[in-house]
Design a protein around this motif. Sequence first.
Motif, mmCIF file in Angstrom:
data_model
loop_
_atom_site.group_PDB
_atom_site.id
_atom_site.type_symbol
_atom_site.label_atom_id
_atom_site.label_comp_id
_atom_site.label_asym_id
_atom_site.label_seq_id
_atom_site.Cartn_x
_atom_site.Cartn_y
_atom_site.Cartn_z
ATOM 1 N N LEU A 115 36.086 13.606 32.217
ATOM 2 C CA LEU A 115 35.563 12.582 31.317
ATOM 3 C C LEU A 115 34.131 12.182 31.664
ATOM 4 O O LEU A 115 33.512 11.402 30.946
ATOM 5 C CB LEU A 115 36.464 11.335 31.377
ATOM 6 N N GLY A 116 33.630 12.712 32.763
ATOM 7 C CA GLY A 116 32.288 12.338 33.178
ATOM 8 C C GLY A 116 32.220 10.964 33.796
ATOM 9 O O GLY A 116 31.181 10.288 33.732
ATOM 10 N N LEU A 117 33.325 10.517 34.385
ATOM 11 C CA LEU A 117 33.400 9.203 35.004
ATOM 12 C C LEU A 117 33.324 9.326 36.523
ATOM 13 O O LEU A 117 33.613 10.381 37.091
ATOM 14 C CB LEU A 117 34.701 8.500 34.601
ATOM 15 N N ASP A 118 32.986 8.215 37.155
ATOM 16 C CA ASP A 118 32.852 8.192 38.603
ATOM 17 C C ASP A 118 34.195 7.802 39.219
ATOM 18 O O ASP A 118 34.716 6.708 38.983
ATOM 19 C CB ASP A 118 31.772 7.167 38.992
ATOM 20 N N ARG A 119 34.757 8.689 40.028
ATOM 21 C CA ARG A 119 36.064 8.415 40.630
ATOM 22 C C ARG A 119 36.055 7.175 41.525
ATOM 23 O O ARG A 119 37.066 6.487 41.651
ATOM 24 C CB ARG A 119 36.519 9.630 41.460
ATOM 25 N N GLU A 120 34.931 6.918 42.170
ATOM 26 C CA GLU A 120 34.873 5.781 43.087
ATOM 27 C C GLU A 120 35.112 4.454 42.363
ATOM 28 O O GLU A 120 35.648 3.509 42.935
ATOM 29 C CB GLU A 120 33.524 5.748 43.802
ATOM 30 N N VAL A 121 34.704 4.403 41.112
ATOM 31 C CA VAL A 121 34.965 3.193 40.326
ATOM 32 C C VAL A 121 36.467 2.935 40.271
ATOM 33 O O VAL A 121 36.932 1.811 40.480
ATOM 34 C CB VAL A 121 34.390 3.337 38.900
ATOM 35 N N PHE A 122 37.232 3.969 40.023
ATOM 36 C CA PHE A 122 38.676 3.791 39.880
ATOM 37 C C PHE A 122 39.362 3.600 41.229
ATOM 38 O O PHE A 122 40.421 2.960 41.301
ATOM 39 C CB PHE A 122 39.255 4.973 39.097
ATOM 40 N N ASP A 123 38.779 4.139 42.298
ATOM 41 C CA ASP A 123 39.299 3.810 43.625
ATOM 42 C C ASP A 123 39.236 2.302 43.856
ATOM 43 O O ASP A 123 40.191 1.693 44.359
ATOM 44 C CB ASP A 123 38.495 4.534 44.704
ATOM 45 N N ARG A 124 38.110 1.714 43.495
ATOM 46 C CA ARG A 124 37.962 0.261 43.676
ATOM 47 C C ARG A 124 38.911 -0.507 42.756
ATOM 48 O O ARG A 124 39.486 -1.523 43.150
ATOM 49 C CB ARG A 124 36.515 -0.151 43.426
ATOM 50 N N LEU A 125 39.052 -0.024 41.522
ATOM 51 C CA LEU A 125 39.944 -0.697 40.577
ATOM 52 C C LEU A 125 41.393 -0.616 41.030
ATOM 53 O O LEU A 125 42.153 -1.593 40.908
ATOM 54 C CB LEU A 125 39.789 -0.076 39.192
ATOM 55 N N ILE A 126 41.795 0.510 41.554
ATOM 56 C CA ILE A 126 43.170 0.663 42.045
ATOM 57 C C ILE A 126 43.415 -0.277 43.222
ATOM 58 O O ILE A 126 44.461 -0.945 43.305
ATOM 59 C CB ILE A 126 43.429 2.136 42.441
ATOM 60 N N GLU A 127 42.460 -0.336 44.126
ATOM 61 C CA GLU A 127 42.596 -1.247 45.272
ATOM 62 C C GLU A 127 42.669 -2.702 44.802
ATOM 63 O O GLU A 127 43.495 -3.480 45.289
ATOM 64 C CB GLU A 127 41.405 -1.059 46.208
ATOM 65 N N ALA A 128 41.817 -3.062 43.839
ATOM 66 C CA ALA A 128 41.819 -4.434 43.329
ATOM 67 C C ALA A 128 43.130 -4.752 42.615
ATOM 68 O O ALA A 128 43.649 -5.875 42.711
ATOM 69 C CB ALA A 128 40.640 -4.649 42.376
ATOM 70 N N THR A 129 43.691 -3.776 41.913
ATOM 71 C CA THR A 129 44.949 -4.006 41.203
ATOM 72 C C THR A 129 46.098 -4.227 42.174
ATOM 73 O O THR A 129 46.993 -5.045 41.923
ATOM 74 C CB THR A 129 45.252 -2.817 40.262
ATOM 75 N N HIS A 130 46.092 -3.526 43.287
ATOM 76 C CA HIS A 130 47.115 -3.790 44.308
ATOM 77 C C HIS A 130 46.995 -5.225 44.820
ATOM 78 O O HIS A 130 48.017 -5.891 45.057
ATOM 79 C CB HIS A 130 46.971 -2.794 45.469
ATOM 80 N N ARG A 131 45.772 -5.714 44.972
ATOM 81 C CA ARG A 131 45.596 -7.109 45.400
ATOM 82 C C ARG A 131 46.113 -8.070 44.331
ATOM 83 O O ARG A 131 46.708 -9.109 44.652
ATOM 84 C CB ARG A 131 44.130 -7.393 45.704
#
Length: 551
Positions: free
Chosen positions: A509-525
């Motif tokens: 999709l041309g997206l940055d994986r690191e963005v979703f790493d942060r989002l996944i971590e934030a969602t666990h919080r």
Amino acid sequence: MKVVIVGATGNAGTAVLRALHQTPEVTHIVGVARRLPDQNVEPYEGCEWHSLDIAAASTSEDAVSQLTEVFRGAEAVIHLAWLIQPNDQRELLRRVNVEGTRRVAEAVSRAGVPHLVAASSVGAYSPDEARSTDSDPPLRDESYPVGGIDSSHYSVDKAAQEKVLDTFAAGHPDITVTRLRPGLTFQADAASELQRYFLGKALPVQLLKSGRLPALTVPKGMLLQAVHADDVGRAYVAAVLRRLPGAFNICTDDVLGPQELADIVDHGRVLEVPPAMVRAALVAAHKSGLLPADAGWLDMAMQVPLMDNTRAIEELGWRPQVSSADALRELLDAMIEGHGHPSPPLHPRDKDERVVSAIHEPAKSGAHAGAGSATEGGTEDLPENLTKDLMGLYLSDHLTGATAGVNRIERMAADFIDTPVYADLASLADEIRADRELLRNIVEDLGFPRKPYRQAAAWAAERVGRLKLNGRIIERSPMTLLLEAELMRSAVAGKLGGWQTLREHAPELGLDREVFDRLIEATHRQLSTLDGVHEYARQRALRDDRDTFWD
């Protein structure tokens, strides 16, 4: 000098912090608020912060004990905390505003603080009959009676607060008790907050950006005294440094009448109508839910006296630097732009986009980098091996769910303001709203249709779901918080799956994986926070010996 500010994130608190930072005598600033601000921006940086609830969902002993520890070693405590909304929870307002002041004063005494400075208001004054009989009513000094306006909950509570301060001062002659009575307090940073509190969405001030009103309609005899928040901030600092007891009127020298208001708001054309007509319209708008402010605010504006600021000028050495007209002009311009500041009470009108930029740090120029936008090729730029229609439908479904989730968590924060979990719920609402906006941006950047009718349906369905009674008809059910927490956990768990899926397909999709790493971590919080809310609710919802609410 150590100075503690209770209620340090609102309109007055933010201005007081700015003034304290510019005062060499003040070496240690402590901020107290239920919800903490972004401590990396001015004027909240460089302060010691404590998250405390003074009365909404705390016992007297707990609140006083916690405040006492924070106050120790302070030479002055400035008490600014005041709850204006929700209008329909009258007991909650009284508890926070009046009982909260008593608790702060008690903690001042226990901690041995020599000076308490409290925020009163022009609203504490009794009605001035000259306002309705004299075209040029006199200015009243601080000796004017403080009895409040009976039809205004704000005014009634301000008068009751003054009685609390009177009793405390009489019982503690060793403590200097100062109270400031400001007029209407305006600044650009408070524009969106004031619009939410008083105008809501029924009066979209932002439309004035594209044109002015043909004429300004005002109640006949309307006269307003305003003051810029920075002048109020300087007044509090002057009160701390001079340490003088008693009350001080804080206002500008100019008074705004109908013509002055029309000159600022539109083209100078004004239509004066009977106050009773305006009041009837306000009552109808408030009861229908269109307007947050009730008619008591108009009653107070039309009846309180015009203030004389001589004592503040002569004894505090204070003088306003911004006129009422200029303060109102700054506020109106900022309302049109949706301006605010990064604290929970002052957040901008268009908060979603700004929260996204504050919480998420996407790579390159945005969360999506490399894929085309809806106007630049759109989905045509995506790889052939990607099933575009299914991906578009998948993202649309998640955006629909996100819309329902935002509505639910915002309602939870509003409904459970009188519980200890309010701060967690309110912070979650900010984060979940930001996540929804980021997903919306991704959908648009990839060129997929947003299908707004689906989001509208989710919005409507969530509101229909509010009609469930959970075993109670005329009062809140203790079970509601339990069920809402469970539903929100399911929604956030579903969001987690969406972020994981987008991370999996980010390269295509041309997206940055690191963005979703942060989002996944934030969602666990976020899930962990909801676990805490659920724990609080499940310990109380199904028992008769424990309270869920403090009403």
